[in-house]
Design a protein around this motif. Structure first.
Motif, mmCIF file in Angstrom:
data_model
loop_
_atom_site.group_PDB
_atom_site.id
_atom_site.type_symbol
_atom_site.label_atom_id
_atom_site.label_comp_id
_atom_site.label_asym_id
_atom_site.label_seq_id
_atom_site.Cartn_x
_atom_site.Cartn_y
_atom_site.Cartn_z
ATOM 1 N N GLY A 22 0.795 -1.111 -0.350
ATOM 2 C CA GLY A 22 0.330 0.160 -0.002
ATOM 3 C C GLY A 22 1.141 1.269 0.194
ATOM 4 O O GLY A 22 2.310 1.128 -0.118
ATOM 5 N N ALA A 23 -0.146 2.465 0.248
ATOM 6 C CA ALA A 23 1.444 3.804 -0.170
ATOM 7 C C ALA A 23 0.262 4.619 0.877
ATOM 8 O O ALA A 23 -0.531 4.333 1.647
ATOM 9 N N ARG A 33 1.671 19.320 -0.052
ATOM 10 C CA ARG A 33 1.592 20.191 -1.272
ATOM 11 C C ARG A 33 2.203 20.221 -2.315
ATOM 12 O O ARG A 33 2.260 20.104 -3.601
ATOM 13 N N LYS A 34 3.193 18.281 -1.869
ATOM 14 C CA LYS A 34 3.909 18.450 -3.080
ATOM 15 C C LYS A 34 3.394 17.019 -3.394
ATOM 16 O O LYS A 34 3.693 16.372 -5.073
ATOM 17 N N GLY A 35 2.283 16.585 -3.284
ATOM 18 C CA GLY A 35 1.236 15.395 -3.690
ATOM 19 C C GLY A 35 1.829 13.714 -2.997
ATOM 20 O O GLY A 35 1.745 13.530 -4.773
ATOM 21 N N ALA A 36 2.666 13.543 -2.652
ATOM 22 C CA ALA A 36 3.456 12.816 -2.423
ATOM 23 C C ALA A 36 2.689 11.374 -2.240
ATOM 24 O O ALA A 36 2.048 11.122 -1.182
ATOM 25 N N LEU A 37 2.943 10.133 -2.164
ATOM 26 C CA LEU A 37 2.065 8.698 -1.692
ATOM 27 C C LEU A 37 3.294 8.414 -1.665
ATOM 28 O O LEU A 37 4.462 7.946 -2.497
ATOM 29 N N LEU A 38 3.695 7.924 -0.500
ATOM 30 C CA LEU A 38 5.011 7.518 0.283
ATOM 31 C C LEU A 38 4.723 5.902 0.525
ATOM 32 O O LEU A 38 3.319 5.119 0.939
ATOM 33 N N CYS A 39 5.704 5.470 0.781
ATOM 34 C CA CYS A 39 6.221 4.013 1.224
ATOM 35 C C CYS A 39 7.445 3.895 2.422
ATOM 36 O O CYS A 39 8.276 4.612 2.587
ATOM 37 N N ALA A 40 6.753 3.244 3.394
ATOM 38 C CA ALA A 40 7.574 3.303 4.940
ATOM 39 C C ALA A 40 8.690 2.043 5.087
ATOM 40 O O ALA A 40 8.441 1.445 4.624
ATOM 41 N N ILE A 41 9.637 2.333 5.061
ATOM 42 C CA ILE A 41 11.200 1.595 4.864
ATOM 43 C C ILE A 41 12.174 1.772 6.001
ATOM 44 O O ILE A 41 12.460 2.732 6.014
ATOM 45 N N ALA A 90 12.937 5.426 6.200
ATOM 46 C CA ALA A 90 13.276 6.263 4.813
ATOM 47 C C ALA A 90 11.632 6.126 4.195
ATOM 48 O O ALA A 90 10.776 5.285 4.162
ATOM 49 N N TYR A 91 11.458 7.217 3.461
ATOM 50 C CA TYR A 91 9.861 7.693 3.153
ATOM 51 C C TYR A 91 10.342 7.326 1.584
ATOM 52 O O TYR A 91 10.345 9.467 1.493
ATOM 53 N N VAL A 92 9.757 6.855 0.797
ATOM 54 C CA VAL A 92 10.108 6.950 -0.438
ATOM 55 C C VAL A 92 8.954 7.211 -1.176
ATOM 56 O O VAL A 92 7.371 6.717 -0.930
ATOM 57 N N ASN A 93 8.880 8.603 -1.732
ATOM 58 C CA ASN A 93 7.575 8.712 -2.681
ATOM 59 C C ASN A 93 7.880 7.774 -4.068
ATOM 60 O O ASN A 93 8.275 7.711 -5.221
ATOM 61 N N LEU A 94 6.385 7.059 -4.203
ATOM 62 C CA LEU A 94 6.307 6.219 -4.693
ATOM 63 C C LEU A 94 6.069 6.459 -6.441
ATOM 64 O O LEU A 94 6.150 5.873 -7.018
ATOM 65 N N ASN A 95 5.341 8.086 -6.192
ATOM 66 C CA ASN A 95 5.432 8.965 -7.902
ATOM 67 C C ASN A 95 6.809 8.841 -8.280
ATOM 68 O O ASN A 95 7.107 9.162 -9.811
ATOM 69 N N CYS A 96 7.885 8.474 -7.961
ATOM 70 C CA CYS A 96 9.147 8.427 -7.949
ATOM 71 C C CYS A 96 9.507 7.202 -9.075
ATOM 72 O O CYS A 96 11.120 7.065 -9.502
ATOM 73 N N VAL A 97 8.960 6.029 -8.468
ATOM 74 C CA VAL A 97 9.536 4.301 -8.568
ATOM 75 C C VAL A 97 9.039 4.558 -9.903
ATOM 76 O O VAL A 97 8.658 4.550 -10.402
ATOM 77 N N ALA A 98 10.184 3.872 -11.120
ATOM 78 C CA ALA A 98 10.058 3.493 -12.407
ATOM 79 C C ALA A 98 9.478 2.261 -12.285
ATOM 80 O O ALA A 98 8.908 1.807 -10.971
ATOM 81 N N ASP A 99 8.551 2.062 -12.950
ATOM 82 C CA ASP A 99 8.047 0.770 -14.040
ATOM 83 C C ASP A 99 7.141 -0.008 -12.762
ATOM 84 O O ASP A 99 6.487 -0.572 -11.673
ATOM 85 N N LEU A 100 6.270 0.939 -11.722
ATOM 86 C CA LEU A 100 4.964 1.705 -10.865
ATOM 87 C C LEU A 100 4.210 2.117 -10.908
ATOM 88 O O LEU A 100 4.301 3.292 -11.141
ATOM 89 N N ASP A 101 2.573 1.500 -10.551
ATOM 90 C CA ASP A 101 1.952 2.773 -11.378
ATOM 91 C C ASP A 101 1.257 2.232 -9.257
ATOM 92 O O ASP A 101 0.285 1.518 -8.933
ATOM 93 N N PRO A 102 0.968 3.594 -8.992
ATOM 94 C CA PRO A 102 0.535 4.135 -7.335
ATOM 95 C C PRO A 102 -0.659 4.123 -7.456
ATOM 96 O O PRO A 102 -1.069 3.757 -6.172
ATOM 97 N N THR A 104 -2.696 1.577 -8.645
ATOM 98 C CA THR A 104 -2.345 0.314 -8.072
ATOM 99 C C THR A 104 -2.363 -0.157 -7.060
ATOM 100 O O THR A 104 -3.366 -0.878 -6.182
ATOM 101 N N LEU A 105 -2.414 0.762 -5.696
ATOM 102 C CA LEU A 105 -1.604 0.380 -4.238
ATOM 103 C C LEU A 105 -3.432 1.130 -3.427
ATOM 104 O O LEU A 105 -3.504 2.422 -3.799
ATOM 105 N N SER A 106 -3.281 0.733 -2.088
ATOM 106 C CA SER A 106 -4.357 0.982 -1.012
ATOM 107 C C SER A 106 -3.414 2.554 -0.366
ATOM 108 O O SER A 106 -2.446 1.847 -0.527
ATOM 109 N N VAL A 107 -4.547 3.097 -0.671
ATOM 110 C CA VAL A 107 -4.206 4.226 -0.016
ATOM 111 C C VAL A 107 -4.470 4.494 1.458
ATOM 112 O O VAL A 107 -5.311 3.609 2.051
ATOM 113 N N PHE A 108 -3.559 5.101 2.512
ATOM 114 C CA PHE A 108 -3.699 4.938 4.022
ATOM 115 C C PHE A 108 -3.863 6.309 4.380
ATOM 116 O O PHE A 108 -2.183 6.131 3.781
ATOM 117 N N ASN A 109 -4.446 6.717 4.824
ATOM 118 C CA ASN A 109 -4.312 8.701 4.903
ATOM 119 C C ASN A 109 -3.803 8.777 6.574
ATOM 120 O O ASN A 109 -4.637 8.402 7.665
#
Length: 115
Positions: A22-23, A33-41, A90-102, A104-109
């Motif tokens: 998920g994201a 403001r930056k509209g990021a979808l994140l993944c915590a790792i 670290a919190y990766v902005n999934l909108n910056c990941v190649a070959d990934l369509d964010p 398609t992921l469930s989103v946690f607010n």
């Protein structure tokens, strides 16, 4: 799974290992403001492959997070927990990941404004 990503111009590149289920959408003042979808790792799972002088850092509030950005194109590919001690993330902005369509992921607010 190994994922790779970068800023828009490619001067800041990274890779990380994770099982994406998920994201996270954070509503703090910068993430909204930056509209990021994140993944915590775990911080150790993120490897920055290219950065040089192009990797900038921005911190605000209690300065617990270093929001990283490319000084050339302005994109924010990830952020880092910079607190001392304990397990860092670290919190990766999934909108910056190649070959990934964010989309398609469930989103946690996450309520970052209250954190």
């Amino acid at each position: 799974m190994l994922y790779r990503g970068s800023c828009h111009c490619g001067k800041v590149a990274f890779e990380f290992k994770a099982e994406l289920t998920g994201a996270i959408r954070c509503n703090c003042s910068i993430c909204s403001r930056k509209g990021a979808l994140l993944c915590a790792i775990p911080h150790g799972s993120l490897t920055v492959l290219a950065w040089g002088d192009d990797l900038g850092s921005y911190a605000f509030g209690n300065h617990a997070m270093a929001h990283r950005f490319c000084r050339t194109c302005g994109i924010h590919p990830f952020a880092e927990d910079v607190r001392e001690g304990g397990e860092r993330n670290a919190y990766v902005n999934l909108n910056c990941v190649a070959d990934l369509d964010p989309s398609t992921l469930s989103v946690f607010n996450f309520d970052g404004r209250s954190a």
